[in-house]
Design a protein around this motif. Structure first.
Motif, short mmCIF file in Angstrom:
data_model
loop_
_atom_site.label_atom_id
_atom_site.label_comp_id
_atom_site.label_asym_id
_atom_site.label_seq_id
_atom_site.Cartn_x
_atom_site.Cartn_y
_atom_site.Cartn_z
N TRP A 68 0.70 -1.03 -0.14
CA TRP A 68 -0.11 0.07 0.04
C TRP A 68 0.76 1.34 -0.13
O TRP A 68 1.78 1.37 0.78
CB TRP A 68 -1.15 -0.01 1.39
N LYS A 69 0.61 2.18 -0.83
CA LYS A 69 1.15 3.52 -0.91
C LYS A 69 0.10 4.28 0.09
O LYS A 69 -1.13 4.51 -0.44
CB LYS A 69 1.41 4.09 -2.28
N ILE A 70 0.53 5.01 1.05
CA ILE A 70 -0.47 5.86 1.79
C ILE A 70 -0.37 7.38 1.17
O ILE A 70 0.75 7.92 1.19
CB ILE A 70 -0.12 5.85 3.23
N ARG A 71 -1.31 7.82 0.60
CA ARG A 71 -1.24 9.19 0.11
C ARG A 71 -2.41 10.16 0.62
O ARG A 71 -3.20 9.55 1.56
CB ARG A 71 -1.99 9.10 -1.30
N GLN A 72 -2.36 11.27 0.52
CA GLN A 72 -3.26 12.39 1.20
C GLN A 72 -4.86 11.95 1.03
O GLN A 72 -5.56 12.28 1.91
CB GLN A 72 -2.59 13.72 1.19
N THR A 73 -4.96 11.38 -0.29
CA THR A 73 -6.16 11.28 -0.78
C THR A 73 -6.80 10.01 -0.23
O THR A 73 -7.96 9.75 -0.52
CB THR A 73 -6.16 11.22 -2.37
N GLY A 74 -5.80 9.18 0.11
CA GLY A 74 -6.30 7.73 0.55
C GLY A 74 -5.23 6.67 0.35
O GLY A 74 -4.20 6.84 -0.48
N PRO A 75 -5.52 5.36 0.65
CA PRO A 75 -4.47 4.31 0.35
C PRO A 75 -4.56 3.53 -1.02
O PRO A 75 -5.85 3.85 -1.55
CB PRO A 75 -4.76 3.26 1.60
N CYS A 76 -3.69 3.55 -1.75
CA CYS A 76 -3.64 2.77 -2.87
C CYS A 76 -2.85 1.55 -2.89
O CYS A 76 -1.57 1.66 -2.36
CB CYS A 76 -3.19 3.75 -3.89
N ARG A 77 -3.52 0.39 -3.49
CA ARG A 77 -2.72 -0.95 -3.43
C ARG A 77 -2.11 -1.17 -4.63
O ARG A 77 -2.86 -0.93 -5.56
CB ARG A 77 -3.88 -2.02 -2.84
N PHE A 78 -1.22 -1.88 -4.61
CA PHE A 78 -0.19 -2.40 -5.94
C PHE A 78 -1.17 -3.46 -6.24
O PHE A 78 -1.63 -4.43 -5.86
CB PHE A 78 0.98 -2.95 -5.64
N ASN A 79 -1.31 -3.32 -7.79
CA ASN A 79 -2.11 -4.14 -8.62
C ASN A 79 -1.12 -5.06 -9.43
O ASN A 79 -0.18 -4.55 -10.22
CB ASN A 79 -3.16 -3.10 -9.75
N ASP A 80 -1.09 -6.44 -9.04
CA ASP A 80 -0.28 -7.25 -9.98
C ASP A 80 -0.50 -7.39 -11.40
O ASP A 80 0.18 -7.78 -12.09
CB ASP A 80 -0.34 -8.61 -9.29
N VAL A 81 -1.77 -6.92 -11.93
CA VAL A 81 -2.28 -7.07 -13.23
C VAL A 81 -1.53 -5.85 -13.86
O VAL A 81 -0.83 -6.12 -14.96
CB VAL A 81 -3.64 -7.29 -13.35
N THR A 82 -1.79 -4.65 -13.56
CA THR A 82 -1.30 -3.53 -14.40
C THR A 82 0.14 -2.97 -13.85
O THR A 82 0.70 -2.09 -14.50
CB THR A 82 -2.20 -2.35 -13.85
N LYS A 83 0.53 -3.56 -12.74
CA LYS A 83 1.99 -3.12 -12.14
C LYS A 83 2.09 -1.95 -11.79
O LYS A 83 2.99 -1.06 -11.55
CB LYS A 83 3.15 -3.60 -13.05
N GLN A 84 0.94 -1.10 -11.15
CA GLN A 84 0.79 0.14 -10.70
C GLN A 84 -0.07 0.12 -9.17
O GLN A 84 -0.73 -0.66 -9.19
CB GLN A 84 0.18 1.05 -11.69
N PHE A 85 0.16 1.18 -8.63
CA PHE A 85 -0.69 1.33 -7.54
C PHE A 85 -1.83 2.15 -7.91
O PHE A 85 -2.30 3.16 -7.63
CB PHE A 85 0.20 2.41 -6.48
N ASP A 86 -2.74 1.33 -8.44
CA ASP A 86 -4.12 1.66 -8.89
C ASP A 86 -5.49 1.42 -8.36
O ASP A 86 -6.57 1.50 -8.87
CB ASP A 86 -4.25 1.68 -10.67
N LEU A 87 -5.15 0.47 -7.45
CA LEU A 87 -6.30 0.03 -6.51
C LEU A 87 -6.33 1.08 -5.32
O LEU A 87 -5.98 0.83 -4.33
CB LEU A 87 -6.18 -1.37 -5.88
N CYS A 88 -7.16 2.22 -5.61
CA CYS A 88 -7.17 3.11 -4.48
C CYS A 88 -8.77 3.16 -4.06
O CYS A 88 -9.46 2.92 -4.57
CB CYS A 88 -6.93 4.48 -5.28
#
Length: 164
Positions: free
Chosen positions: A132-152
């Motif tokens: 998880w990346k903790i951002r001011q807008t909320g937490p975003c989890r790493f997506n193994d499919v897209t290889k990005q932190f886009d599960l926010c």
């Protein structure tokens, strides 16, 4: 109706095994290089799960947080910008594992369920290493499919204006 003698012993054994499998691993300082690594293996139903938290608040903001479950309390902690912290545990037998964290941000204190068994262990978005990346807008989890932190996700329905 008589209960066979082996059934109470089996019941006690199952309770003992599930109770011990659900506790978090006390070794929870795992360094992370440039991002999460994925195993590509099939999700073992009772294998160890890793939850990792990365401070992505930006600038020079230190992230203060407190994570716990029903059985484990990791205490109050802090992360410098870009740094991470992680813990490992085994899922509960009946799929009720829950870890929640409270986070102090510049505009107040928020909470989020950092691991919910029904969210992280089902469907296309399951994870064995939940980063998880903790951002001011909320937490975003790493997506193994897209290889990005886009599960926010949004913060839980709680905002506290007090500081940790």
């Amino acid at each position: 109706m008589d209960i066979p003698k082996q059934y109470p012993s089996l019941f006690i054994l199952i309770i003992f095994i599930t109770r011990n499998m659900s506790h978090a691993d006390p070794k929870h300082s795992v360094p992370v290089p440039n991002g999460p690594s994925t195993t590509g293996s099939v999700f073992p139903p009772f294998g160890k799960i890793t939850v990792e938290i990365i401070n992505d608040l930006g600038n020079t903001l230190t992230l203060k947080y407190h994570c716990k479950s029903k059985d484990d309390d990791f205490g109050k902690r802090s992360l410098q910008p870009g740094k991470s912290w992680s813990f490992k545990f085994r899922r509960q037998f009946f799929g009720r594992t829950l870890f929640s964290c409270s986070f102090v941000l510049p505009n107040g204190k928020y909470s989020f369920n950092i691991y919910e068994d029904h969210r992280e262990s089902a469907g296309d978005d399951w994870c064995q290493k939940c980063v998880w990346k903790i951002r001011q807008t909320g937490p975003c989890r790493f997506n193994d499919v897209t290889k990005q932190f886009d599960l926010c996700y949004s913060w839980n329905n709680s905002l506290y204006l007090t500081k940790i």
